[in-house]
Design a protein around this motif. Structure first.
Motif, short mmCIF file in Angstrom:
data_model
loop_
_atom_site.label_atom_id
_atom_site.label_comp_id
_atom_site.label_asym_id
_atom_site.label_seq_id
_atom_site.Cartn_x
_atom_site.Cartn_y
_atom_site.Cartn_z
N MET A 1 0.82 -1.19 0.00
CA MET A 1 0.00 0.00 0.00
C MET A 1 0.87 1.26 0.00
O MET A 1 0.63 2.17 -0.75
N GLU A 2 1.88 1.25 0.84
CA GLU A 2 2.76 2.42 0.96
C GLU A 2 3.46 2.74 -0.36
O GLU A 2 3.59 3.91 -0.74
N HIS A 3 3.86 1.72 -1.10
CA HIS A 3 4.63 1.95 -2.33
C HIS A 3 3.77 2.50 -3.46
O HIS A 3 4.22 3.37 -4.20
N ILE A 4 2.55 2.01 -3.61
CA ILE A 4 1.73 2.51 -4.72
C ILE A 4 1.11 3.86 -4.41
O ILE A 4 0.71 4.57 -5.31
N THR A 5 1.03 4.22 -3.13
CA THR A 5 0.46 5.52 -2.78
C THR A 5 1.54 6.56 -2.49
O THR A 5 1.22 7.69 -2.15
N SER A 6 2.80 6.18 -2.66
CA SER A 6 3.87 7.16 -2.49
C SER A 6 3.81 8.18 -3.62
O SER A 6 3.22 7.92 -4.68
N LYS A 7 4.43 9.30 -3.39
CA LYS A 7 4.43 10.38 -4.40
C LYS A 7 4.91 9.86 -5.75
O LYS A 7 4.28 10.08 -6.78
N GLU A 37 16.44 10.59 -11.72
CA GLU A 37 16.69 9.27 -12.31
C GLU A 37 16.85 8.21 -11.22
O GLU A 37 16.33 7.10 -11.34
N LYS A 38 17.55 8.57 -10.16
CA LYS A 38 17.77 7.64 -9.05
C LYS A 38 16.44 7.24 -8.41
O LYS A 38 16.18 6.07 -8.15
N MET A 39 15.57 8.21 -8.16
CA MET A 39 14.29 7.94 -7.52
C MET A 39 13.39 7.13 -8.45
O MET A 39 12.65 6.24 -7.99
N LEU A 40 13.44 7.42 -9.74
CA LEU A 40 12.66 6.65 -10.72
C LEU A 40 13.10 5.19 -10.71
O LEU A 40 12.27 4.28 -10.68
N THR A 41 14.40 4.96 -10.70
CA THR A 41 14.94 3.60 -10.67
C THR A 41 14.48 2.88 -9.42
O THR A 41 14.01 1.73 -9.48
N GLN A 42 14.60 3.52 -8.27
CA GLN A 42 14.18 2.90 -7.00
C GLN A 42 12.69 2.60 -7.00
O GLN A 42 12.26 1.54 -6.54
N THR A 43 11.90 3.53 -7.52
CA THR A 43 10.45 3.34 -7.54
C THR A 43 10.07 2.18 -8.44
O THR A 43 9.24 1.34 -8.07
N LEU A 44 10.68 2.10 -9.62
CA LEU A 44 10.39 1.00 -10.53
C LEU A 44 10.77 -0.35 -9.91
O LEU A 44 10.03 -1.32 -10.02
N ARG A 45 11.91 -0.40 -9.24
CA ARG A 45 12.34 -1.64 -8.60
C ARG A 45 11.36 -2.05 -7.50
O ARG A 45 11.01 -3.23 -7.37
N THR A 46 10.93 -1.09 -6.71
CA THR A 46 9.98 -1.38 -5.63
C THR A 46 8.65 -1.86 -6.19
O THR A 46 8.08 -2.84 -5.70
N LEU A 47 8.15 -1.18 -7.21
CA LEU A 47 6.88 -1.58 -7.81
C LEU A 47 6.99 -2.94 -8.50
O LEU A 47 6.03 -3.71 -8.50
N GLU A 48 8.16 -3.23 -9.06
CA GLU A 48 8.38 -4.56 -9.65
C GLU A 48 8.38 -5.62 -8.55
O GLU A 48 7.73 -6.67 -8.70
N ARG A 49 9.05 -5.36 -7.46
CA ARG A 49 9.11 -6.31 -6.35
C ARG A 49 7.73 -6.60 -5.79
O ARG A 49 7.41 -7.73 -5.43
N ASP A 50 6.89 -5.57 -5.74
CA ASP A 50 5.53 -5.72 -5.19
C ASP A 50 4.55 -6.34 -6.18
O ASP A 50 3.40 -6.58 -5.84
N GLY A 51 4.98 -6.54 -7.43
CA GLY A 51 4.13 -7.19 -8.41
C GLY A 51 3.26 -6.26 -9.24
O GLY A 51 2.37 -6.72 -9.94
N PHE A 52 3.54 -4.96 -9.20
CA PHE A 52 2.74 -4.00 -9.96
C PHE A 52 3.33 -3.69 -11.33
O PHE A 52 2.61 -3.27 -12.24
#
Length: 104
Positions: A1-7, A37-52
């Motif tokens: 929930m936290e990851h998909i509702t983050s900014k 770019e760094k934040m985009l990379t981290q966000t994509l990795r997190t969303l990938e890990r969570d299955g989104f």
């Protein structure tokens, strides 16, 4: 929930909800004014890990990486985009309530 509702999570899901797959460079250009770019990379990795988000690496040189929403990501994005539209449509009422509160 936290990851998909983050900014950043909301922004990435919203862009990817336009359909199809996106190369990293296209996502970076689309979000250049709001996310590093760094934040985009981290966000994509997190969303990938969570299955989104699905990360698809093409076995070519140079590497070709594309991102797309999974079925789970599409469901989440539908709700987030609907909420974003609701917020936009109701922003004048929220602003008016804030002015009334601040004046009292």
């Amino acid at each position: 929930m936290e990851h998909i509702t983050s900014k950043w999570g909301v922004l990435v899901l919203q862009v990817l909800s336009d359909g199809g797959s996106w190369r990293f460079s296209a996502l970076r250009r689309e979000l250049a004014d709001v996310v590093s770019e760094k934040m985009l990379t981290q966000t994509l990795r997190t969303l990938e890990r969570d299955g989104f988000v699905l990360r698809d690496v093409k076995p070519i040189i140079p590497p070709h990486v594309e991102y797309a929403l999974t079925p789970l990501g599409k469901g989440a994005a539908r709700h987030l985009v609907a909420l974003a539209h609701w917020i936009e449509a109701n922003q004048p009422e929220v602003s008016q309530a804030q002015r009334r509160y601040d004046a009292s």
